[in-house]
Write a protein that holds these residues in place. Structure first.
Motif: not given
Ligand code: GCU
Length: 637
Positions: A240, A267, A269, A306, A308, A435
């Motif tokens: 991502v 996904i 967040i 963040y 995820v 990532n």
């Protein structure tokens, strides 16, 4: 006399293939094909193993040092496991207490070594050892929900690893710095599983790296070993990242394993209120492209990450990810669309205080913390993939990273198996760290002599990096030559520069070439509109050795060299970054100078005793000024 099989089993054998003959080349490519076809570890490794349900197999392993590889090759140098049991049953691994052909090989009474760890620093007698060491670890099967699958994960083993479980060969892995895994579902016993690994760190001409390097050839199970437990259908890999050129959207994919087509994948967040959904295709891949409303972009000044979470088919995995874009425009490097100067330093994966491979998160924090103290926003991880902790800590601390594969100096450019090996290492690195917000540059090599074969070889690697990851920059440490008519005129015209995003090269004016005073006269011809990074410069100094600035190996000489090099490089108009050689002194078998080097390359700004040298403060002051300049420019925008 070694074990002799029953005469009836003695079959006339052809003499072993002489190196360089057609047959030897055939064997090598067969090995490569075998490796490619299946004996090599499974397909892309399961991503983010540290966040999965797992039994850690780190700790004390029984070991047998086997300089003649007697446990692997018979006296005719034929591998036992190629013959004994076609399925690879291994005489060394009979259940404890059962008679073994080679009674001299008894793991139960063998000495122990720590895993993860290199063997060289764990025992004086192994410091220079290059060869085979056998590792054995026994363990009981942990409880696991019905239908789950199990994989053995190795963070890395230098250089070649043959892995056996309960007497059966699982496979082989080549390359000392990348992860590999084997599925062992259905192969585990409830109790007393025996995991045996033959690790061999012998250098080979066709290897990657090849036989000559300026770092210590640490051997062993140098990174974590885990028994992963995942559901029957699970999330094998995912990426991502911010969509290049569109800072408001994220894109990527999730790769499932064992899931039904059309499986729903999500996904999430939470902090951004994001919950994106997609469906896996027949190959188990689900693609994503979604908005990231209100996301703060990751940068060294504000390394915002963040949580995820990826979920599908009953499996869930998550990690902290930062979102940023990296690109070039003319000779600028743009981080989140803004020009950035890379205040860097080079680093080996070694803890100088232990004189050993750095293996832990704590050591990553120690080394990167020193880079932050130096005023860096960038670190070149030389010359091979460092352990997985490093990039994760760099994400957290806010350091941009250059990651590299060990295509170093004179590689066998014409050997397809060598190319396969290098490409395999590059793929593993990219799939492991794609990532990581910190990682901005993939480097496909260092100081490789210009030739058509070499440029074609590295060109293929560059193309593969772009194919696997179009969101990051690609480079390599390229060649510089002096103008024969005027040695103070340095020319960078490496054909690789046409293929990379950034033109990088190493320079040693004032150390390997001339004296620091020459810096004032040197001019650079870097015929490219692209950004330039000086990937190395520097000189040796023994910490604590003080003298006048003309005395080589003194701290004063090194500091003087830095003071004179920085303005010299400042005269390169496209200069957008540097990673001087090097943060800390490091072990090297090429550095014998008694009383000064004693087996250490002393170009560190920090000594092997952890003490800062004078040049550390010269560079720190330069970076502080650069940082203030950048902050003022940002305020003015
Ligand atoms: C080279 C090389 C490094 C080496 C350094 C040195 O340029 O890339 O691996 O350690 O120079 O000579 O110290």
């Amino acid at each position: 006399m070694p074990h002799v099989p029953h005469p009836a089993r003695l079959t006339p054998r052809r003499p072993p293939a002489r190196p360089g003959t057609a047959r030897a080349r055939l064997l090598a490519s067969l090995l490569a094909a075998c490796a490619a076809a299946g004996l090599r570890a499974t397909e892309p490794v399961i991503a983010n193993p540290l966040a999965r349900t797992a039994l850690a197999l780190d700790g004390a392993w029984r070991t047998i040092v086997d300089p003649y590889d007697n446990g692997y090759l018979d006296y005719r140098l034929e591998p036992y496991d190629a013959r004994e049991n076609p399925t690879g049953g291994y005489f060394l691994d009979r259940p404890p207490g059962s008679p073994s052909d080679l009674v001299e090989y008894n793991f139960d009474t063998a000495p122990e070594l720590a895993v993860p760890g290199d063997w060289n620093s764990q025992s004086e007698r192994l410091l220079y050892y290059e060869g085979t060491v056998w590792y054995r670890r026994t363990f009981d099967r942990p409880a696991s929900p019905p239908g789950h699958r199990q994989f053995l994960h190795f963070g890395a083993a230098n250089y070649e690893a043959e892995v056996y479980l309960n007497g059966r060969k699982l496979g082989r892995h080549i390359g000392g710095f990348t992860p590999f895994q084997f599925e062992v579902t259905g192969r585990l016993r409830d109790r007393g599983n025996s995991l045996v690994v033959r690790v061999n760190n012998q250098r080979r001409p066709e290897g990657v790296p090849t036989v000559n390097t300026d770092w210590w050839n640490y051997g062993g199970l140098t990174r974590d070993v885990l028994l992963l437990d995942v559901p029957r259908a699970f999330i094998r890999d995912y990426v991502v990242q911010l969509k290049p050129g569109d800072g408001g959207r994220a894109c990527g994919y999730v790769q499932l394993d064992g899931a039904a087509p059309a499986t729903r994948v999500t996904i999430e967040i939470a902090e951004l209120g994001v919950s994106a959904e997609s469906q896996a295709d027949a190959a188990g891949r689900a693609c994503f492209d979604f908005a990231l409303p209100g996301a703060a972009l990751w940068s060294p000044e504000d390394p915002r990450r963040y949580d995820v979470r990826v979920s599908a088919a009953g499996d869930r995995v998550g990690e902290r990810i930062g979102f940023r874009t990296i690109a070039t425009r003319g000779s600028d490097i743009l981080l989140n669309g803004r020009p950035v100067f890379l205040r860097g330093i080079s680093l080996h994966e070694e803890n100088p205080l232990r004189g050993a491979r750095a293996v832990s998160e704590g050591e990553a924090r120690l080394l990167l913390g020193w880079a932050k103290e130096l005023g860096c926003n960038f670190v070149r991880l030389a010359h091979y993939p460092h352990n997985e902790h490093v990039a994760r800590v760099a994400d957290e601390l806010g350091l941009l990273l250059w990651e590299e594969i060990p295509v170093y100096w004179t590689i066998h450019w014409g050997d397809p198996a060598t190319l396969d090996n290098a490409r395999g290492q590059l793929e593993s690195l990219i799939l492991r760290d794609h990532n990581r917000a910190s990682v901005v540059i993939w480097s496909v090599g260092n100081e490789t002599p210009v030739s058509a074969e070499r440029t074609a070889f590295m060109g293929r690697l560059i193309a593969r990096a772009r194919e696997l990851d179009p969101t990051r920059l690609v480079s390599a440490a390229m060649e510089v030559r002096a103008d024969p008519a005027n040695p103070d005129r340095k020319i960078v015209e490496d054909p690789l520069a046409a293929l990379t995003d950034v033109v990088s090269f190493n320079e040693y004016v004032g150390w390997y070439v001339g004296l620091p005073d020459d810096c004032a006269r040197v001019t650079w011809v870097v015929d490219t509109p692209k950004p330039v990074i000086i990937s190395e410069f520097g000189g040796d100094a023994l910490q604590g050795l003080h003298a006048d600035a003309r005395t080589r190996f003194s701290e004063e000489f090194q500091a003087d060299l830095y003071r004179k090099t920085l303005p010299m490089l400042g005269r390169i108009p496209q200069l957008r970054g540097m990673s001087p050689w090097i943060l800390c002194d490091f072990r090297s078998p090429r550095r014998p100078l008694a009383g000064i080097q004693d087996g250490w390359n002393r170009k560190g700004l920090i000594g092997s005793n952890g003490k800062r040298k004078e040049a550390f403060f010269v560079l720190q002051a330069f970076y502080r000024a650069k940082e203030a300049e950048a902050a003022a420019a940002a305020r003015a925008r």
